[in-house]
Design a protein around this motif. Structure first.
Motif, short mmCIF file in Angstrom:
data_model
loop_
_atom_site.label_atom_id
_atom_site.label_comp_id
_atom_site.label_asym_id
_atom_site.label_seq_id
_atom_site.Cartn_x
_atom_site.Cartn_y
_atom_site.Cartn_z
N ALA A 25 29.87 -47.97 47.31
CA ALA A 25 30.53 -47.54 46.08
C ALA A 25 29.61 -46.69 45.22
O ALA A 25 30.04 -45.68 44.65
CB ALA A 25 31.00 -48.77 45.31
N GLU A 26 28.36 -47.09 45.11
CA GLU A 26 27.44 -46.38 44.22
C GLU A 26 27.22 -44.94 44.66
O GLU A 26 27.06 -44.05 43.82
CB GLU A 26 26.12 -47.14 44.12
CG GLU A 26 26.25 -48.41 43.29
CD GLU A 26 25.08 -49.35 43.43
OE1 GLU A 26 24.01 -48.89 43.92
OE2 GLU A 26 25.21 -50.54 43.07
N GLY A 27 27.25 -44.68 45.96
CA GLY A 27 27.16 -43.30 46.42
C GLY A 27 28.36 -42.48 45.99
O GLY A 27 28.22 -41.33 45.55
N PHE A 28 29.55 -43.06 46.12
CA PHE A 28 30.76 -42.38 45.63
C PHE A 28 30.65 -42.10 44.14
O PHE A 28 30.93 -40.99 43.68
CB PHE A 28 31.99 -43.25 45.87
CG PHE A 28 32.37 -43.48 47.30
CD1 PHE A 28 32.07 -42.56 48.29
CD2 PHE A 28 33.05 -44.64 47.67
CE1 PHE A 28 32.43 -42.77 49.62
CE2 PHE A 28 33.43 -44.86 48.98
CZ PHE A 28 33.11 -43.93 49.96
N TYR A 29 30.25 -43.12 43.38
CA TYR A 29 30.24 -42.99 41.92
C TYR A 29 29.15 -42.03 41.45
O TYR A 29 29.34 -41.29 40.47
CB TYR A 29 30.07 -44.36 41.27
CG TYR A 29 31.17 -45.34 41.62
CD1 TYR A 29 32.47 -44.91 41.93
CD2 TYR A 29 30.93 -46.71 41.67
CE1 TYR A 29 33.47 -45.81 42.26
CE2 TYR A 29 31.93 -47.62 41.99
CZ TYR A 29 33.20 -47.16 42.29
OH TYR A 29 34.20 -48.04 42.62
N ARG A 30 28.00 -42.02 42.10
CA ARG A 30 26.94 -41.07 41.74
C ARG A 30 27.43 -39.64 41.88
O ARG A 30 27.21 -38.80 41.00
CB ARG A 30 25.69 -41.29 42.61
CG ARG A 30 24.81 -42.45 42.19
CD ARG A 30 23.45 -42.35 42.87
NE ARG A 30 23.54 -42.31 44.33
CZ ARG A 30 23.51 -43.39 45.10
NH1 ARG A 30 23.41 -44.60 44.55
NH2 ARG A 30 23.58 -43.27 46.41
N HIS A 31 28.09 -39.35 43.00
CA HIS A 31 28.55 -37.99 43.22
C HIS A 31 29.63 -37.62 42.21
O HIS A 31 29.63 -36.51 41.65
CB HIS A 31 29.08 -37.83 44.65
CG HIS A 31 29.46 -36.42 44.99
ND1 HIS A 31 28.54 -35.39 45.00
CD2 HIS A 31 30.66 -35.86 45.30
CE1 HIS A 31 29.15 -34.26 45.33
NE2 HIS A 31 30.44 -34.53 45.50
N TRP A 32 30.52 -38.53 41.93
CA TRP A 32 31.59 -38.34 40.95
C TRP A 32 31.00 -38.02 39.57
O TRP A 32 31.45 -37.08 38.89
CB TRP A 32 32.45 -39.61 40.94
CG TRP A 32 33.53 -39.76 39.96
CD1 TRP A 32 34.70 -39.05 39.88
CD2 TRP A 32 33.58 -40.76 38.92
NE1 TRP A 32 35.48 -39.56 38.85
CE2 TRP A 32 34.82 -40.59 38.27
CE3 TRP A 32 32.73 -41.78 38.52
CZ2 TRP A 32 35.20 -41.42 37.19
CZ3 TRP A 32 33.10 -42.59 37.47
CH2 TRP A 32 34.33 -42.40 36.82
N LEU A 33 30.00 -38.77 39.16
CA LEU A 33 29.37 -38.53 37.87
C LEU A 33 28.56 -37.24 37.84
O LEU A 33 28.54 -36.53 36.82
CB LEU A 33 28.47 -39.72 37.51
CG LEU A 33 29.21 -41.02 37.18
CD1 LEU A 33 28.24 -42.20 37.08
CD2 LEU A 33 30.02 -40.88 35.89
N GLN A 34 27.91 -36.92 38.94
CA GLN A 34 27.18 -35.65 39.00
C GLN A 34 28.12 -34.47 38.82
O GLN A 34 27.79 -33.48 38.14
CB GLN A 34 26.44 -35.55 40.33
CG GLN A 34 25.20 -36.45 40.42
CD GLN A 34 24.64 -36.52 41.83
OE1 GLN A 34 25.17 -35.93 42.78
NE2 GLN A 34 23.57 -37.28 41.99
N LEU A 35 29.29 -34.56 39.42
CA LEU A 35 30.27 -33.48 39.28
C LEU A 35 30.72 -33.34 37.83
O LEU A 35 30.98 -32.25 37.34
CB LEU A 35 31.48 -33.75 40.17
CG LEU A 35 31.26 -33.64 41.68
CD1 LEU A 35 32.47 -34.19 42.43
CD2 LEU A 35 31.00 -32.19 42.08
N ALA A 36 30.82 -34.48 37.14
CA ALA A 36 31.34 -34.47 35.77
C ALA A 36 30.29 -34.00 34.76
O ALA A 36 30.64 -33.33 33.78
CB ALA A 36 31.81 -35.87 35.39
N PHE A 37 29.03 -34.34 35.00
CA PHE A 37 28.01 -34.13 33.96
C PHE A 37 26.85 -33.24 34.42
O PHE A 37 25.81 -33.22 33.77
CB PHE A 37 27.49 -35.48 33.48
CG PHE A 37 28.54 -36.34 32.86
CD1 PHE A 37 29.07 -36.03 31.62
CD2 PHE A 37 29.05 -37.45 33.53
CE1 PHE A 37 30.06 -36.81 31.04
CE2 PHE A 37 30.03 -38.24 32.96
CZ PHE A 37 30.55 -37.91 31.71
N ALA A 38 27.05 -32.53 35.51
CA ALA A 38 25.98 -31.63 36.00
C ALA A 38 25.72 -30.52 34.99
O ALA A 38 26.63 -30.02 34.34
CB ALA A 38 26.38 -31.05 37.34
#
Length: 235
Positions: free
Chosen positions: A222-235
Protein backbone atom coordinates in the motif's frame (compact mmCIF):
# COMPACT_ATOMS: atom_id res chain seq x y z
CA UNK A 1 -6.52 24.06 3.52
CA UNK A 2 -7.03 20.33 3.11
CA UNK A 3 -5.94 19.20 -0.35
CA UNK A 4 -6.57 15.44 0.05
CA UNK A 5 -10.09 14.03 -0.13
CA UNK A 6 -11.05 10.49 0.91
CA UNK A 7 -14.48 9.22 -0.08
CA UNK A 8 -16.04 6.49 2.07
CA UNK A 9 -19.34 4.60 1.88
CA UNK A 10 -19.80 2.71 5.18
CA UNK A 11 -18.46 2.59 8.74
CA UNK A 12 -16.66 -0.66 7.89
CA UNK A 13 -14.48 0.60 5.04
CA UNK A 14 -12.37 3.33 6.61
CA UNK A 15 -9.14 4.76 5.17
CA UNK A 16 -7.28 2.20 7.27
CA UNK A 17 -3.53 2.23 6.61
CA UNK A 18 -3.93 5.15 4.20
CA UNK A 19 -4.93 7.35 7.13
CA UNK A 20 -1.79 6.31 9.03
CA UNK A 21 0.42 7.07 6.02
CA UNK A 22 -1.10 10.53 5.66
CA UNK A 23 -0.83 11.26 9.38
CA UNK A 24 2.83 10.23 9.47
CA UNK A 25 3.55 12.42 6.44
CA UNK A 26 1.67 15.28 8.16
CA UNK A 27 -0.80 15.64 5.32
CA UNK A 28 -4.19 17.00 6.32
CA UNK A 29 -7.11 15.18 4.73
CA UNK A 30 -10.90 15.26 4.68
CA UNK A 31 -13.03 12.10 4.90
CA UNK A 32 -16.57 12.30 3.49
CA UNK A 33 -19.31 9.68 3.79
CA UNK A 34 -20.81 9.84 0.32
CA UNK A 35 -23.71 7.54 1.26
CA UNK A 36 -24.76 10.07 3.93
CA UNK A 37 -24.85 12.95 1.46
CA UNK A 38 -21.62 14.56 2.66
CA UNK A 39 -20.35 15.03 -0.90
CA UNK A 40 -23.33 17.24 -1.75
CA UNK A 41 -22.21 20.84 -2.11
CA UNK A 42 -18.51 20.01 -1.67
CA UNK A 43 -16.15 22.19 -3.74
CA UNK A 44 -14.90 19.69 -6.33
CA UNK A 45 -12.18 22.08 -7.46
CA UNK A 46 -10.55 21.99 -4.02
CA UNK A 47 -8.78 18.57 -3.79
CA UNK A 48 -5.36 17.92 -5.26
CA UNK A 49 -5.68 14.16 -4.71
CA UNK A 50 -8.63 11.82 -4.13
CA UNK A 51 -8.87 8.31 -2.68
CA UNK A 52 -12.04 6.23 -2.95
CA UNK A 53 -12.53 3.44 -0.44
CA UNK A 54 -14.64 0.26 -0.50
CA UNK A 55 -18.16 -0.69 0.52
CA UNK A 56 -20.62 -3.60 0.48
CA UNK A 57 -22.87 -2.10 -2.18
CA UNK A 58 -22.58 -2.60 -5.94
CA UNK A 59 -21.81 0.18 -8.36
CA UNK A 60 -24.88 -1.06 -10.25
CA UNK A 61 -27.25 -0.56 -7.30
CA UNK A 62 -29.98 2.05 -7.73
CA UNK A 63 -28.72 4.56 -5.18
CA UNK A 64 -28.89 8.29 -6.00
CA UNK A 65 -25.66 9.06 -4.17
CA UNK A 66 -23.76 6.70 -6.48
CA UNK A 67 -24.71 8.95 -9.39
CA UNK A 68 -23.49 11.96 -7.41
CA UNK A 69 -20.17 10.26 -6.72
CA UNK A 70 -19.63 9.12 -10.31
CA UNK A 71 -20.34 12.65 -11.53
CA UNK A 72 -17.78 13.97 -9.01
CA UNK A 73 -15.19 11.43 -10.17
CA UNK A 74 -15.72 12.52 -13.76
CA UNK A 75 -15.11 16.10 -12.67
CA UNK A 76 -11.85 15.03 -11.00
CA UNK A 77 -10.85 13.12 -14.14
CA UNK A 78 -11.35 16.28 -16.20
CA UNK A 79 -9.20 18.13 -13.67
CA UNK A 80 -6.46 15.50 -14.14
CA UNK A 81 -5.76 15.02 -10.43
CA UNK A 82 -4.31 11.82 -8.91
CA UNK A 83 -6.90 9.27 -7.78
CA UNK A 84 -6.66 5.83 -6.26
CA UNK A 85 -9.65 3.48 -5.88
CA UNK A 86 -9.93 0.54 -3.48
CA UNK A 87 -12.35 -2.30 -4.41
CA UNK A 88 -15.71 -0.47 -4.75
CA UNK A 89 -13.64 2.66 -5.26
CA UNK A 90 -11.81 1.04 -8.16
CA UNK A 91 -15.12 -0.06 -9.65
CA UNK A 92 -16.47 3.48 -9.32
CA UNK A 93 -13.45 4.81 -11.18
CA UNK A 94 -13.97 2.22 -13.91
CA UNK A 95 -17.64 3.21 -14.18
CA UNK A 96 -16.72 6.90 -14.32
CA UNK A 97 -14.36 6.06 -17.19
CA UNK A 98 -17.12 4.28 -19.11
CA UNK A 99 -16.37 0.63 -18.28
CA UNK A 100 -18.88 -2.03 -17.25
CA UNK A 101 -19.03 -3.51 -13.76
CA UNK A 102 -20.33 -7.09 -13.60
CA UNK A 103 -21.17 -9.71 -10.98
CA UNK A 104 -18.81 -12.67 -10.77
CA UNK A 105 -20.22 -16.16 -10.25
CA UNK A 106 -18.35 -16.41 -6.93
CA UNK A 107 -16.81 -14.24 -4.23
CA UNK A 108 -13.05 -13.80 -3.97
CA UNK A 109 -11.98 -13.35 -0.37
CA UNK A 110 -8.93 -13.61 1.84
CA UNK A 111 -5.23 -13.31 1.17
CA UNK A 112 -5.04 -14.02 -2.55
CA UNK A 113 -1.96 -13.91 -4.75
CA UNK A 114 -1.90 -11.52 -7.71
CA UNK A 115 0.72 -11.10 -10.40
CA UNK A 116 1.86 -8.25 -12.55
CA UNK A 117 0.30 -8.42 -16.01
CA UNK A 118 3.01 -9.66 -18.33
CA UNK A 119 1.51 -7.98 -21.40
CA UNK A 120 1.79 -4.52 -19.84
CA UNK A 121 4.68 -2.09 -19.97
CA UNK A 122 6.37 -1.33 -16.64
CA UNK A 123 4.32 1.04 -14.51
CA UNK A 124 5.53 3.43 -11.80
CA UNK A 125 2.56 2.28 -9.69
CA UNK A 126 4.20 -1.16 -9.45
CA UNK A 127 7.87 -0.18 -9.26
CA UNK A 128 8.10 -1.25 -5.60
CA UNK A 129 6.54 -4.67 -6.12
CA UNK A 130 7.74 -8.17 -7.06
CA UNK A 131 6.20 -10.05 -9.96
CA UNK A 132 3.77 -11.82 -7.60
CA UNK A 133 2.49 -10.95 -4.13
CA UNK A 134 -0.63 -11.39 -1.94
CA UNK A 135 -3.33 -8.79 -1.34
CA UNK A 136 -6.44 -8.92 0.83
CA UNK A 137 -9.63 -9.47 -1.18
CA UNK A 138 -13.35 -9.39 -0.55
CA UNK A 139 -15.47 -8.78 -3.64
CA UNK A 140 -18.13 -10.33 -5.82
CA UNK A 141 -18.12 -7.73 -8.61
CA UNK A 142 -15.37 -6.96 -11.09
CA UNK A 143 -14.59 -4.11 -13.45
CA UNK A 144 -13.89 -4.29 -17.16
CA UNK A 145 -10.96 -2.23 -18.41
CA UNK A 146 -11.90 1.29 -19.52
CA UNK A 147 -10.84 2.33 -23.00
CA UNK A 148 -7.21 3.38 -22.84
CA UNK A 149 -6.52 1.65 -19.51
CA UNK A 150 -3.47 -0.48 -18.79
CA UNK A 151 -4.07 -3.73 -16.92
CA UNK A 152 -1.55 -3.91 -14.08
CA UNK A 153 -2.49 -6.92 -11.94
CA UNK A 154 -4.34 -10.18 -12.49
CA UNK A 155 -4.97 -13.60 -10.99
CA UNK A 156 -6.91 -16.76 -11.75
CA UNK A 157 -10.05 -15.57 -9.93
CA UNK A 158 -10.27 -12.10 -11.41
CA UNK A 159 -8.49 -11.12 -14.60
CA UNK A 160 -8.67 -7.39 -13.93
CA UNK A 161 -7.18 -6.92 -10.47
CA UNK A 162 -5.84 -3.41 -11.10
CA UNK A 163 -5.54 -0.91 -13.90
CA UNK A 164 -3.91 2.45 -14.53
CA UNK A 165 -5.59 5.06 -16.68
CA UNK A 166 -3.42 7.90 -17.88
CA UNK A 167 -0.60 8.91 -15.57
CA UNK A 168 -2.61 9.65 -12.44
CA UNK A 169 -5.35 7.06 -11.87
CA UNK A 170 -4.98 3.67 -10.17
CA UNK A 171 -7.91 1.31 -9.58
CA UNK A 172 -7.32 -1.78 -7.42
CA UNK A 173 -9.84 -4.59 -6.98
CA UNK A 174 -8.37 -5.70 -3.65
CA UNK A 175 -7.93 -3.90 -0.33
CA UNK A 176 -4.36 -2.61 0.13
CA UNK A 177 -5.59 -0.30 2.91
CA UNK A 178 -6.28 -3.12 5.38
CA UNK A 179 -4.75 -3.12 8.85
CA UNK A 180 -5.17 -5.66 11.63
CA UNK A 181 -8.08 -3.79 13.16
CA UNK A 182 -10.05 -3.75 9.90
CA UNK A 183 -9.39 -7.42 9.14
CA UNK A 184 -10.59 -8.47 12.59
CA UNK A 185 -13.61 -6.16 12.39
CA UNK A 186 -14.70 -7.57 9.04
CA UNK A 187 -14.23 -11.16 10.17
CA UNK A 188 -16.07 -10.58 13.44
CA UNK A 189 -19.09 -9.01 11.74
CA UNK A 190 -19.14 -10.47 8.22
CA UNK A 191 -17.73 -13.99 8.51
CA UNK A 192 -21.26 -15.40 8.10
CA UNK A 193 -21.02 -14.28 4.47
CA UNK A 194 -18.03 -16.52 3.82
CA UNK A 195 -18.18 -20.00 2.33
CA UNK A 196 -14.75 -21.59 2.54
CA UNK A 197 -15.99 -24.65 0.67
CA UNK A 198 -15.50 -22.44 -2.39
CA UNK A 199 -11.90 -22.47 -3.67
CA UNK A 200 -11.97 -18.69 -4.23
CA UNK A 201 -12.55 -18.02 -0.52
CA UNK A 202 -10.46 -18.53 2.59
CA UNK A 203 -11.81 -19.46 5.99
CA UNK A 204 -11.74 -17.04 8.90
CA UNK A 205 -8.95 -19.10 10.46
CA UNK A 206 -6.86 -18.90 7.28
CA UNK A 207 -7.32 -15.15 7.08
CA UNK A 208 -6.25 -14.66 10.70
CA UNK A 209 -3.27 -17.03 10.58
CA UNK A 210 0.00 -15.08 11.02
CA UNK A 211 -2.02 -11.88 10.61
CA UNK A 212 0.60 -9.37 11.83
CA UNK A 213 3.11 -10.55 9.24
CA UNK A 214 0.55 -10.56 6.45
CA UNK A 215 -0.60 -7.06 7.31
CA UNK A 216 2.96 -5.76 7.55
CA UNK A 217 3.68 -7.06 4.04
CA UNK A 218 0.43 -5.56 2.74
CA UNK A 219 1.34 -2.21 4.32
CA UNK A 220 4.47 -2.18 2.18
CA UNK A 221 2.39 -2.81 -0.94
CA UNK A 222 0.00 0.00 0.00
CA UNK A 223 2.72 2.48 0.91
CA UNK A 224 4.25 2.21 -2.55
CA UNK A 225 0.89 3.02 -4.12
CA UNK A 226 0.32 5.91 -1.74
CA UNK A 227 3.83 7.37 -2.15
CA UNK A 228 3.40 7.55 -5.90
CA UNK A 229 -0.10 9.01 -5.56
CA UNK A 230 1.19 11.75 -3.24
CA UNK A 231 4.21 12.47 -5.43
CA UNK A 232 1.88 13.07 -8.36
CA UNK A 233 -0.22 15.44 -6.26
CA UNK A 234 2.54 17.47 -4.62
CA UNK A 235 5.54 17.21 -6.96
Amino acid sequence: MTHILILTHTDYCTPGHLGKVLDEAQHDFSVLRVDLGELDGFDLDRPKAVAIMGGPMSVNDTLPWLDTEIAALRHFIRRDIPMIGHCLGGQLLAKALGAEISRMSYTESGWQSVHQATESAPSPWLAHLPAQFPIFQWHGDTFALPVGAQRLLSNSWCENQAFAWGDKILAVQGHPEMNEELVRLWLNDWSHLLDDSQPSQQSKAQMLEELPGKVAALNQVAEGFYRHWLQLAFA
